[in-house]
Design an enzyme around this catalytic site. Structure first.
Site, PDB file in Angstrom:
ATOM      1  N   CYS A 161      55.382 -42.089   8.612  1.00  0.00           N
ATOM      2  CA  CYS A 161      56.106 -41.354   9.383  1.00  0.00           C
ATOM      3  C   CYS A 161      57.434 -41.088   9.381  1.00  0.00           C
ATOM      4  O   CYS A 161      58.477 -39.974   9.410  1.00  0.00           O
ATOM      5  CB  CYS A 161      56.211 -41.772  11.129  1.00  0.00           C
ATOM      6  SG  CYS A 161      56.567 -43.624  11.362  1.00  0.00           S
ATOM      7  N   ASP A 358      56.847 -34.271  15.627  1.00  0.00           N
ATOM      8  CA  ASP A 358      55.527 -35.192  16.108  1.00  0.00           C
ATOM      9  C   ASP A 358      54.771 -35.493  14.632  1.00  0.00           C
ATOM     10  O   ASP A 358      54.408 -34.574  14.238  1.00  0.00           O
ATOM     11  CB  ASP A 358      55.160 -35.720  17.090  1.00  0.00           C
ATOM     12  CG  ASP A 358      54.426 -37.124  16.405  1.00  0.00           C
ATOM     13  OD1 ASP A 358      54.488 -38.019  15.906  1.00  0.00           O
ATOM     14  OD2 ASP A 358      53.756 -36.987  18.148  1.00  0.00           O
ATOM     15  N   HIS A 360      52.687 -37.995  13.351  1.00  0.00           N
ATOM     16  CA  HIS A 360      51.663 -38.487  13.811  1.00  0.00           C
ATOM     17  C   HIS A 360      50.492 -38.264  13.866  1.00  0.00           C
ATOM     18  O   HIS A 360      49.872 -38.914  14.486  1.00  0.00           O
ATOM     19  CB  HIS A 360      52.468 -39.199  15.029  1.00  0.00           C
ATOM     20  CG  HIS A 360      53.138 -40.172  14.604  1.00  0.00           C
ATOM     21  ND1 HIS A 360      54.898 -40.282  14.975  1.00  0.00           N
ATOM     22  CD2 HIS A 360      53.024 -41.525  14.239  1.00  0.00           C
ATOM     23  CE1 HIS A 360      55.224 -40.733  14.396  1.00  0.00           C
ATOM     24  NE2 HIS A 360      54.252 -41.539  14.179  1.00  0.00           N
TER      25      HIS A 360
END
Length: 481
Positions: A161, A358, A360
């Site tokens: 990440c 994000d 993820h």
């Protein structure tokens, strides 16, 4: 929270560290029907200001609406309620935006209570912000690509990440440089070669300049390895190494480098993590631009990465107002940061909430001429929906990990001077604990910068011994502006 459909990506994989992952529906068929219904309606509502829902459009949603039809009246009604908090939750935001101003990569969006009651004004606030947000480059976990180096890793799920967040920040710098801050993702194809070329650089193969493969290779000396989480300081130094290596390679081949700006990793001591505010030295920035321009005295565009440690176990609250203000700088590229162990790309702020993209969500690596995560540099008709996100997620600022990095892009000397002026004003507001400081130069008795090939034409007043190309220095005596 349920993300909006239409990005042409595989469903999000569960990640124990990811805040706000989409929850599975109790009924897959009913959930799909709901998604299609939302997409059909919203494509009618927002298709004129911007195109977020690129894939899986209902053909009936694209037909022209007659001014006096029932559908048109329904569309106008939805435009009005789109500014309410319930509609924001419907859109997929993890927390409804309030009427407070939103600062997003140096641009302010006014969401006043008066605006919320007027549909035409709402379009210039809420809708304009969503158009800007969904135009930013979004890079996420991927699986199914070629193994990284000599490892067996064909996915970066649960460990990549920080790499993905850093790719997003650098991608925005390239967008700003080539296309400008006002650029928005076009609704029509073919796309511009600059836009497609930028996306190609971040593909997942060694052939792509800024791939995860090449970043990990460049960052080996800073502890980067497939399967291991990495901090923001090491990530910034990996970028410095990769950009330098990339430039040297291209100059040897064709006389040109493909990273169009100087890179300055700002640090206040030898390893960048031993305390003390990092120091932006104007003379170092000038020398880096001089080196980028092959020892000419003219200024060049410059990317500044500022790694910071703003607390021990949690973020020191005194730094929160300062972090928020950096996002108001016109030069802002956002922040690499998130909850401990979970990196995100923070690009905006509203009140006490950070707004972020994000990384993820897991996407399948695909290489094709139609829908692709890896995009060929010459494919101007490519489906780029997997590189854009319409879901606004947020995080309380006081929950951000104290280890983070801030990015800034300065197009020219005037822009850099404006950045230095704003940063100096921020120092004055810091009550003795600044995020970073700005100085003109080191004392003449101190050695600062060393790059064997540097001669510094027109920069004779700069002492260039002892610097490795990033602006990193030892404990020096500084002349504070």
């Amino acid at each position: 929270m349920t993300s909006l459909p239409g990005r042409g990506v595989s469903p999000s994989s569960s990640d124990p560290l990811c805040e706000g992952n989409a929850a599975p529906s109790s009924s897959s068929s009913s959930g799909q029907d709901l998604k299609q219904w939302k997409n059909s309606i919203l494509s009618c509502v927002f298709s004129s200001p911007f195109s977020i829902f690129e894939a899986h459009q209902d053909s009936s949603a694209n037909r022209s609406l007659k001014p006096h039809s029932g559908s048109y009246a329904w569309s106008r009604f939805l435009r009005r309620i789109a500014c309410t908090s319930s509609m924001w939750r419907f859109l997929g935001a993890s927390k409804a935006l309030t009427s407070s101003d939103v600062w997003f990569l140096g641009k302010c969006y006014k969401l006043s209570s008066e605006e919320l009651s007027n549909s035409s004004d709402c379009e210039s606030g809420n809708a304009a912000f969503l158009e800007d947000f969904s135009s930013r480059i979004w890079i996420t976990y991927r699986k199914g690509f070629d193994a990284i180096s000599d490892s067996k890793y064909t996915s970066d799920v649960n460990w990549g990440c920080m790499v993905r967040s850093s790719q997003m920040l650098v991608a925005q710098a390239l967008i700003f440089h080539h296309l400008g801050r006002s650029w928005r993702k076009p609704s029509q194809k073919p796309y511009s070669p600059e836009y497609i070329g930028i996306l190609h650089m971040f593909g997942d193969s060694e052939a792509c300049a800024f791939s995860i493969h090449n970043l990990l290779q460049a960052g080996k000396s800073y502890g980067l390895a497939a399967g291991s989480w990495v901090g923001p300081y090491a990530m910034c130094r990996a970028w410095q190494t990769l950009v330098r290596t990339n430039r040297e390679h291209h100059e040897a081949v064709d006389g040109n480098g493909n990273f169009p700006m100087a890179l300055y990793v700002v640090s206040g001591d030898e390893d960048g993590e031993r305390g003390g505010a990092p120091v932006v030295c104007i003379d170092v920035a000038a020398q880096l631009c001089c080196d980028f321009n092959k020892n000419q005295s003219t200024w060049s565009p410059i990317l500044l990465l500022v790694p910071l440690v703003l607390g021990l176990d949690k973020l020191n609250p005194r730094y929160i107002p300062l972090l928020k203000e950096t996002l108001t700088f016109p030069q802002s590229l956002g922040i690499l940061g998130g909850k401990p162990g979970t990196s995100t790309y923070i690009a905006g702020v509203q009140d006490d909430r950070a707004l972020y993209l994000d990384p993820h969500e897991v996407q399948l690596w695909v290489l094709s001429t139609s829908q692709a995560v890896d995009i060929a540099a010459d494919n101007l008709e490519a489906d780029t929906s997997s590189y854009h996100c319409s879901t606004v997620r947020d995080l309380a600022l006081d929950l951000i990990d104290p280890s983070l990095a801030i990015g800034f892009y300065c197009r020219d000397k005037d822009d850099f001077d404006d950045f230095c002026s704003r940063a100096s004003e921020l120092v004055d507001k810091a009550n003795g604990a600044p995020l970073f400081t700005v100085v003109q130069s080191v004392q003449p008795s101190k050695q600062m910068y060393n790059e064997e090939s540097s001669s510094g034409d027109g920069m004779d007043s700069i002492n260039v011994e002892g610097l490795d190309g990033s602006g990193e220095t030892g404990e020096e005596e500084w002349e504070i502006l």
